[in-house]
Motif scaffolding. Structure first.
Motif, PDB file in Angstrom:
ATOM      1  N   GLU A 136      17.998  -2.734   0.429  1.00  0.00           N
ATOM      2  CA  GLU A 136      17.343  -3.350  -0.725  1.00  0.00           C
ATOM      3  C   GLU A 136      15.901  -2.866  -0.776  1.00  0.00           C
ATOM      4  OE1 GLU A 136      16.019  -7.601  -2.755  1.00  0.00           O
ATOM      5  OE2 GLU A 136      17.393  -7.611  -1.036  1.00  0.00           O
ATOM      6  N   VAL A 137      15.478  -2.423  -1.961  1.00  0.00           N
ATOM      7  CA  VAL A 137      14.120  -1.923  -2.153  1.00  0.00           C
ATOM      8  C   VAL A 137      13.189  -3.107  -2.414  1.00  0.00           C
ATOM      9  CG1 VAL A 137      12.628  -0.463  -3.557  1.00  0.00           C
ATOM     10  CG2 VAL A 137      14.979   0.253  -3.067  1.00  0.00           C
ATOM     11  N   LEU A 138      12.170  -3.256  -1.582  1.00  0.00           N
ATOM     12  CA  LEU A 138      11.144  -4.287  -1.742  1.00  0.00           C
ATOM     13  C   LEU A 138       9.836  -3.623  -2.153  1.00  0.00           C
ATOM     14  CD1 LEU A 138      11.949  -6.333   1.503  1.00  0.00           C
ATOM     15  CD2 LEU A 138      12.869  -6.675  -0.796  1.00  0.00           C
ATOM     16  N   ILE A 139       9.006  -4.346  -2.861  1.00  0.00           N
ATOM     17  CA  ILE A 139       7.787  -3.756  -3.411  1.00  0.00           C
ATOM     18  C   ILE A 139       6.588  -4.622  -3.057  1.00  0.00           C
ATOM     19  CG2 ILE A 139       8.246  -4.864  -5.631  1.00  0.00           C
ATOM     20  CD1 ILE A 139       6.762  -2.598  -6.995  1.00  0.00           C
ATOM     21  N   ARG A 140       5.485  -3.965  -2.712  1.00  0.00           N
ATOM     22  CA  ARG A 140       4.214  -4.628  -2.436  1.00  0.00           C
ATOM     23  C   ARG A 140       3.122  -3.932  -3.241  1.00  0.00           C
ATOM     24  NH1 ARG A 140       7.373  -7.516  -0.665  1.00  0.00           N
ATOM     25  NH2 ARG A 140       7.523  -8.530   1.386  1.00  0.00           N
ATOM     26  N   LEU A 141       2.110  -4.685  -3.590  1.00  0.00           N
ATOM     27  CA  LEU A 141       0.963  -4.139  -4.314  1.00  0.00           C
ATOM     28  C   LEU A 141      -0.218  -4.030  -3.361  1.00  0.00           C
ATOM     29  CD1 LEU A 141      -0.828  -3.448  -6.820  1.00  0.00           C
ATOM     30  CD2 LEU A 141      -1.097  -5.926  -7.135  1.00  0.00           C
ATOM     31  N   HIS A 142      -0.781  -2.817  -3.242  1.00  0.00           N
ATOM     32  CA  HIS A 142      -2.056  -2.654  -2.545  1.00  0.00           C
ATOM     33  C   HIS A 142      -3.159  -2.910  -3.565  1.00  0.00           C
ATOM     34  CE1 HIS A 142      -0.817  -0.156   1.239  1.00  0.00           C
ATOM     35  NE2 HIS A 142      -0.257  -1.323   1.173  1.00  0.00           N
ATOM     36  N   SER A 143      -3.732  -4.096  -3.500  1.00  0.00           N
ATOM     37  CA  SER A 143      -4.724  -4.477  -4.512  1.00  0.00           C
ATOM     38  C   SER A 143      -6.024  -3.700  -4.316  1.00  0.00           C
ATOM     39  CB  SER A 143      -4.999  -5.979  -4.450  1.00  0.00           C
ATOM     40  OG  SER A 143      -5.611  -6.317  -3.221  1.00  0.00           O
ATOM     41  N   SER A 144      -6.874  -3.756  -5.313  1.00  0.00           N
ATOM     42  CA  SER A 144      -8.135  -3.001  -5.287  1.00  0.00           C
ATOM     43  C   SER A 144      -9.075  -3.490  -4.195  1.00  0.00           C
ATOM     44  CB  SER A 144      -8.830  -3.103  -6.649  1.00  0.00           C
ATOM     45  OG  SER A 144      -8.988  -4.470  -7.026  1.00  0.00           O
ATOM     46  N   ASP A 145      -8.872  -4.744  -3.709  1.00  0.00           N
ATOM     47  CA  ASP A 145      -9.725  -5.251  -2.631  1.00  0.00           C
ATOM     48  C   ASP A 145      -9.088  -5.075  -1.261  1.00  0.00           C
ATOM     49  OD1 ASP A 145      -7.695  -7.072  -2.787  1.00  0.00           O
ATOM     50  OD2 ASP A 145      -8.960  -8.772  -3.352  1.00  0.00           O
ATOM     51  N   GLY A 146      -7.987  -4.283  -1.180  1.00  0.00           N
ATOM     52  CA  GLY A 146      -7.385  -3.944   0.100  1.00  0.00           C
ATOM     53  C   GLY A 146      -6.287  -4.876   0.575  1.00  0.00           C
ATOM     54  N   ALA A 147      -5.978  -5.923  -0.190  1.00  0.00           N
ATOM     55  CA  ALA A 147      -4.943  -6.865   0.227  1.00  0.00           C
ATOM     56  C   ALA A 147      -3.554  -6.327  -0.129  1.00  0.00           C
ATOM     57  CB  ALA A 147      -5.167  -8.215  -0.437  1.00  0.00           C
ATOM     58  N   LYS A 148      -2.547  -6.751   0.657  1.00  0.00           N
ATOM     59  CA  LYS A 148      -1.161  -6.415   0.353  1.00  0.00           C
ATOM     60  C   LYS A 148      -0.525  -7.624  -0.308  1.00  0.00           C
ATOM     61  CE  LYS A 148      -0.552  -3.096   4.122  1.00  0.00           C
ATOM     62  NZ  LYS A 148       0.252  -2.737   5.338  1.00  0.00           N
ATOM     63  N   VAL A 149      -0.275  -7.512  -1.599  1.00  0.00           N
ATOM     64  CA  VAL A 149       0.189  -8.647  -2.402  1.00  0.00           C
ATOM     65  C   VAL A 149       1.709  -8.543  -2.572  1.00  0.00           C
ATOM     66  CG1 VAL A 149      -0.063  -9.894  -4.576  1.00  0.00           C
ATOM     67  CG2 VAL A 149      -2.008  -8.605  -3.634  1.00  0.00           C
TER      68      VAL A 149
END
Length: 538
Positions: free
Chosen positions: A325-338
């Motif tokens: 299963e493909v999971l997705i995370r966002l590397h936000s502009s402030d460095g957090a993994k959302v």
């Protein structure tokens, strides 16, 4: 034609006799034309084809009679199996009609029994919503699972009743009226849980609800519910109160329920039909508005800041990987993994979920195409709103025609909540996806208790249990009964049932005994940064 006993049938003997007559007549005519009557020759020539036709139709009639006899024997046997009265005066049409009606009745009863078995221990049968056991399992999931939104709200609705109306039909009608309105309110949100907590207490959990919106929703619920027609006959205008509390991931369930109960008591002190809540200040990242999220998500698409990870789905029979299963995370502009549970609701609000689905689908297709001979297939979560978008479909068709996406390497997952909510429109596009070559999976089964009639109409490969159904299933007979009923209902349809959120060995052992086809979760593997081949996972 020769009978099985070795004797000739009457039509066969006639044909043989006529043939001999014709041959004899022809011979005499050739040897002594003057001694042979032309009438005899003509008669022979006429009788011979007539006898052949008689033989043909006699044989065909005999076959029809034999087929009719076999059909009647079959009808009689079916009548006996279905316990019907096979009276001799009934015509075949009437018999077949009765058989069809009986089978339809049995199928309907079978569906009702399976649905009852599926939800017996989790449903409140008076109101036909989840009971306290159902709600507590869902609450534990939303408070602890990293894949869900880290915040939300819990609303406790208490409907008043006079001592003389205790357990009355009228009170149940009022509760049902409130349930109908709450269903309508919940439909506007992506993740909700509605249940009956006690005799007169209803509970609604709304995941991902921001602090600024909690009070607005509480006041709206109080107005809509207190003005409902089910309270029209109440002499007292003070018919209900609502207490609500915000929650954060990791919070104890008893603490959240205690805060909501205290808020309910405060609402009762504030006046009739009032709502009161405890709202904690959320993190800045959570509290950011739609303008910030639109800018952040748009830039993330341009800068390729969406990172994919892959969680293996294991087969308990083969002890190997079924798919990833493909999971997705966002590397936000402030460095957090959302996590997706946080940014996807915002993407829906900003109208960007379709672009994100395109990005993930194309990126996963490229990774799967690297070495399709060794890598197992990937499954990708797709929003139903994307599938219903005409422009999104045009993009997908272009990708398929150009060969950039191979549907044989991909399965598409849609959540049960979205399928049920948009089923009339979604059915056609899901059938279209299957025709294009994609395998179809319905995810988060068990979060709702609705009867999943879509299984009879969609060519599903698999359904995946919601993690709240799997959590501590070895300790909860109600959840085991639910899963057993689900597997039994899908067995004849060729749909396999998979578990998600498996974390403990006892959970996995219990699921295997229930007949689950496969599972995924931290018990097998953390999400990986690449697709692995069969046999690599130890």
């Amino acid at each position: 034609m020769i009978r099985s006993s070795g004797q000739f049938s009457a039509p066969s003997l006639l044909v043989i006799a006529v043939t001999l007559l014709l041959l004899t007549s022809a011979s005499f005519y050739l040897l002594k034309p003057s001694a042979f009557s032309s009438f005899t020759l003509v008669a022979s020539l006429v009788l011979w084809p007539c006898s052949l036709l008689w033989l043909f139709y006699s044989h065909k009639l005999r076959n029809l009679q034999q087929a009719a006899a076999k059909q009647q024997q079959l009808i009689t046997a079916i009548y006996k199996q279905l316990e019907l009265n096979a009276a001799p005066e009934k015509t075949e049409v009437r018999q077949l009609t009765e058989i069809s009606q009986r089978i339809s009745h049995l199928l309907k009863r079978d569906q009702e029994v399976r649905h009852l078995v599926r939800v017996q221990g989790l449903i409140d049968h008076e109101l036909e919503v989840g009971n306290r056991v159902f709600f507590e399992s869902k609450l534990q999931h939303y408070l602890n699972d990293q894949a869900e939104s880290a915040y939300g709200a819990l609303y406790l609705v208490q409907v008043h009743q006079s001592p003389s109306e205790a357990a009355s039909i009228r009170q149940l009608q009022r509760l049902r009226g409130c349930i109908d309105i709450l269903h309508g309110i919940a439909a506007a949100y992506t993740d909700t849980v509605l249940a009956r907590l006690s005799d007169n207490d209803l509970v609604l959990l709304v995941a991902g609800l921001a602090a600024d919106d909690m009070a607005k929703l509480g006041d709206r619920m109080a107005v809509l519910l207190s003005r409902a027609s089910c309270f029209a006959d109440c002499q007292d205008q003070d018919v209900l109160h609502i207490g609500y509390a915000a929650y954060q991931r990791g919070q104890a369930s008893y603490q959240l329920l205690s805060e909501a109960d205290m808020a309910l008591k405060t609402a009762q002190l504030q006046g009739q039909n009032s709502a009161y809540g405890v709202v904690n200040q959320q993190d800045k990242a959570v509290a950011r508005g739609s303008v910030w999220w639109r800018s952040e998500l748009s830039k993330a698409l341009q800068e390729q800041r969406f990172v994919l990870s892959f969680q293996p789905v294991m087969s308990w029979q083969d002890k190997d990987i079924l798919q990833h299963e493909v999971l997705i995370r966002l590397h936000s502009s402030d460095g957090a993994k959302v996590p997706a549970a946080v940014f996807l609701p915002m993407a829906h609000n900003c109208g960007l979920v379709g672009l994100i689905d395109q990005h993930v689908l194309l990126k996963a297709a490229k990774l799967c195409a690297v070495d399709s001979r060794h890598y197992s297939r990937c499954s990708i979560n797709i929003s139903v709103s994307s599938l219903l978008d005409t422009q999104w479909w045009q993009w997908l068709e272009q990708m398929l025609l150009s060969g950039q996406i191979d549907p044989a390497q991909l399965a598409l997952e849609v959540t049960e909540h979205q399928v049920l909510k948009h089923y009339k429109a979604a059915k056609a596009v899901l059938l279209k996806l299957h025709k294009a070559g994609f395998s179809l999976i319905v995810d988060q089964v068990g979060l709702l208790l609705d009867n999943a009639g879509y299984v009879d109409e969609l060519p599903l490969e698999s359904v995946k249990l919601h993690p709240s159904v799997v959590r501590n299933i070895d300790q909860h007979l109600e959840q085991q009964l639910f899963v057993r009923g689900l597997i039994a209902g899908y067995a004849n349809k060729g749909v396999r049932v998979l578990a998600t959120g498996v974390e403990l060995e006892q959970e996995w052992l219990t699921l295997q005994k229930l007949g689950i086809a496969g599972g995924q979760g931290f018990y097998f593997s953390q999400p990986l940064n690449q697709i692995i081949t069969h046999g690599q996972l130890q």
